[in-house]
Write an enzyme that holds these catalytic residues in place. Sequence first.
Site, PDB file in Angstrom:
ATOM      1  N   HIS A 108     -29.875 -47.737   4.132  1.00 10.61           N
ATOM      2  CA  HIS A 108     -30.170 -47.763   2.699  1.00 10.61           C
ATOM      3  C   HIS A 108     -29.014 -48.406   1.942  1.00 10.61           C
ATOM      4  O   HIS A 108     -27.855 -48.053   2.173  1.00 10.61           O
ATOM      5  CB  HIS A 108     -30.397 -46.327   2.205  1.00 10.61           C
ATOM      6  CG  HIS A 108     -30.519 -46.201   0.725  1.00 10.61           C
ATOM      7  ND1 HIS A 108     -29.890 -45.214   0.007  1.00 10.61           N
ATOM      8  CD2 HIS A 108     -31.212 -46.941  -0.176  1.00 10.61           C
ATOM      9  CE1 HIS A 108     -30.180 -45.349  -1.266  1.00 10.61           C
ATOM     10  NE2 HIS A 108     -30.980 -46.383  -1.406  1.00 10.61           N
ATOM     11  N   SER A 109     -29.321 -49.342   1.055  1.00 12.23           N
ATOM     12  CA  SER A 109     -28.306 -49.965   0.206  1.00 12.23           C
ATOM     13  C   SER A 109     -27.240 -50.651   1.072  1.00 12.23           C
ATOM     14  O   SER A 109     -27.572 -51.461   1.930  1.00 12.23           O
ATOM     15  CB  SER A 109     -27.708 -48.914  -0.732  1.00 12.23           C
ATOM     16  OG  SER A 109     -26.908 -49.508  -1.728  1.00 12.23           O
ATOM     17  N   VAL A 110     -25.963 -50.302   0.904  1.00 14.82           N
ATOM     18  CA  VAL A 110     -24.940 -50.925   1.758  1.00 14.82           C
ATOM     19  C   VAL A 110     -25.101 -50.492   3.209  1.00 14.82           C
ATOM     20  O   VAL A 110     -24.635 -51.170   4.129  1.00 14.82           O
ATOM     21  CB  VAL A 110     -23.526 -50.603   1.248  1.00 14.82           C
ATOM     22  CG1 VAL A 110     -23.141 -49.151   1.537  1.00 14.82           C
ATOM     23  CG2 VAL A 110     -22.492 -51.533   1.868  1.00 14.82           C
ATOM     24  N   ALA A 112     -27.715 -50.854   4.774  1.00 13.37           N
ATOM     25  CA  ALA A 112     -28.475 -51.946   5.380  1.00 13.37           C
ATOM     26  C   ALA A 112     -27.538 -53.042   5.887  1.00 13.37           C
ATOM     27  O   ALA A 112     -27.753 -53.619   6.960  1.00 13.37           O
ATOM     28  CB  ALA A 112     -29.461 -52.520   4.364  1.00 13.37           C
ATOM     29  N   HIS A 289     -33.751 -47.867  -6.801  1.00 11.84           N
ATOM     30  CA  HIS A 289     -32.768 -48.095  -5.738  1.00 11.84           C
ATOM     31  C   HIS A 289     -32.435 -46.792  -5.014  1.00 11.84           C
ATOM     32  O   HIS A 289     -32.471 -46.719  -3.786  1.00 11.84           O
ATOM     33  CB  HIS A 289     -31.498 -48.713  -6.328  1.00 11.84           C
ATOM     34  CG  HIS A 289     -30.438 -48.983  -5.318  1.00 11.84           C
ATOM     35  ND1 HIS A 289     -30.435 -50.109  -4.520  1.00 11.84           N
ATOM     36  CD2 HIS A 289     -29.342 -48.268  -4.953  1.00 11.84           C
ATOM     37  CE1 HIS A 289     -29.391 -50.079  -3.715  1.00 11.84           C
ATOM     38  NE2 HIS A 289     -28.705 -48.978  -3.949  1.00 11.84           N
TER      39      HIS A 289
END
EC number: 3.1.1.3
Length: 304
Positions: A108-110, A112, A289
């Site tokens: 998720h987010s960073v 990824a 997000h």
Amino acid sequence: MTVKEYTKSKLPCSILNIKPTVTKSGEDAPLLVWIPGNPGLLYYYQEMLHHLHLKHPDWEILGISHAGMTLNAHSNTPIFSLQDQVDHQVEVINNFSCKNRKIIIMGHSVGAYIVQKVCLSNKLVGSVQKVGLVTPTVMDIHTSEMGIKMTAALRYIPPLAHVVSLFSYIFFYWILSEGFSRFIIDKFMGCGSTGYQAVLSTRIFLTHRQFVRQSLGLAAQEMEEITTNWEFQDRFINYCEENGISIWFLFSSNDHWVSGKTRSHLSDYYKDKVKQERLKIDVTDKIPHSFVVKHAEYAINAFF
């Protein structure tokens, strides 16, 4: 199904490990690895991983916090870099994996971006089958709405991580009562009745100085490292194509950390480079997000 301290890694961390309830004799269950976004606390993802287990009871689920994001971490724990986080994730995954074990890895987010780096590590043990990149900040994070603000804050206040961590600790740990701090967090985040776990998680985050310091320290590096880098994306795409790995993107159309331009460029680039049968790109306005705050169950049922 609770977050627990993990003591078998070089760097301090916690994990959430859910064993499969449906098994096939003679073979290991697929290992679903979940890498959180910044701040990297697993407490935010407990509900989400629980629903993921209910939907896929034949998977073993392994959520791994960022290094340093565990309650037993010392208050003087240093800020770990993005590469530290990548190496940390590989180490913990290898403790649960084995040669040829099927791995589904999502971030998720960073998280990824860390997933992409983990996949390219020559030290990773196992056979990656699918990669999931959820509201991914894998390129040009500094050009997003929040990235622009973060970059400006770091420019004007270089020691931002240390300043904010001290203020947060004094304000939320020493000045405010637990009940009042939860009330403020709830109102600020708009959690409502479905976001109780997010309120508790955020209070844990804000009352531990080392968590805030680690989070903002990592964010500063994200602004510098996660920029335009098609060469890196090519390496990741080639790795997936050579190994028959499926790639799934889940974008939020109202993401404050991923600009619409970045989302379009990534989508078009991957559609041109990846075989259609191995690529899925979902774009939705139904989740933000930080979908785990109030939309965890919906996201799992709709997309995972």
